[in-house]
Design a protein around this motif. Structure first.
Motif, mmCIF file in Angstrom:
data_model
loop_
_atom_site.group_PDB
_atom_site.id
_atom_site.type_symbol
_atom_site.label_atom_id
_atom_site.label_comp_id
_atom_site.label_asym_id
_atom_site.label_seq_id
_atom_site.Cartn_x
_atom_site.Cartn_y
_atom_site.Cartn_z
ATOM 1 N N ILE A 25 42.546 42.267 68.767
ATOM 2 C CA ILE A 25 43.405 43.353 68.286
ATOM 3 C C ILE A 25 42.559 44.521 67.806
ATOM 4 N N ASP A 26 41.523 44.239 67.006
ATOM 5 C CA ASP A 26 40.658 45.316 66.510
ATOM 6 C C ASP A 26 39.994 46.065 67.657
ATOM 7 N N GLY A 27 39.544 45.329 68.684
ATOM 8 C CA GLY A 27 38.931 45.974 69.840
ATOM 9 C C GLY A 27 39.912 46.861 70.596
ATOM 10 N N PHE A 28 41.118 46.373 70.739
ATOM 11 C CA PHE A 28 42.147 47.161 71.421
ATOM 12 C C PHE A 28 42.435 48.432 70.629
ATOM 13 N N ILE A 29 42.540 48.318 69.315
ATOM 14 C CA ILE A 29 42.819 49.480 68.468
ATOM 15 C C ILE A 29 41.662 50.478 68.544
ATOM 16 N N ARG A 30 40.417 49.979 68.486
ATOM 17 C CA ARG A 30 39.252 50.878 68.598
ATOM 18 C C ARG A 30 39.257 51.610 69.934
ATOM 19 N N GLY A 31 39.506 50.881 70.999
ATOM 20 C CA GLY A 31 39.485 51.474 72.335
ATOM 21 C C GLY A 31 40.627 52.440 72.586
#
Length: 66
Positions: A25-31
């Motif tokens: 989730i954090d990676g998706f939000i960052r991207g």
């Protein structure tokens, strides 16, 4: 609402799955330049090695349980 589907071999603990969900989730939000973690669903599908093949080889043969 994004849904992230994770298919992997059985054997992860609930705590490991929680950590994986957080990282995804954090990676998706960052991207994506932002977002709300509460908008995501992560679905885990646990698969037996005997039910997964890569090419002609079964994963249960390639990675036997010890």
């Amino acid at each position: 609402m994004p849904i992230i589907r994770v298919e992997m071999f059985k054997g992860r603990t609930p705590q490991q799955k929680k950590a994986i969900a957080r990282e995804l989730i954090d990676g998706f939000i960052r991207g994506n330049g932002g977002g709300n973690p509460d908008a995501f669903d992560v679905v885990f599908v646990d698969v037996d090695k005997q039910d997964w093949a890569h090419g002609y080889e079964m994963m249960s043969e390639k990675y036997p349980d010890k």
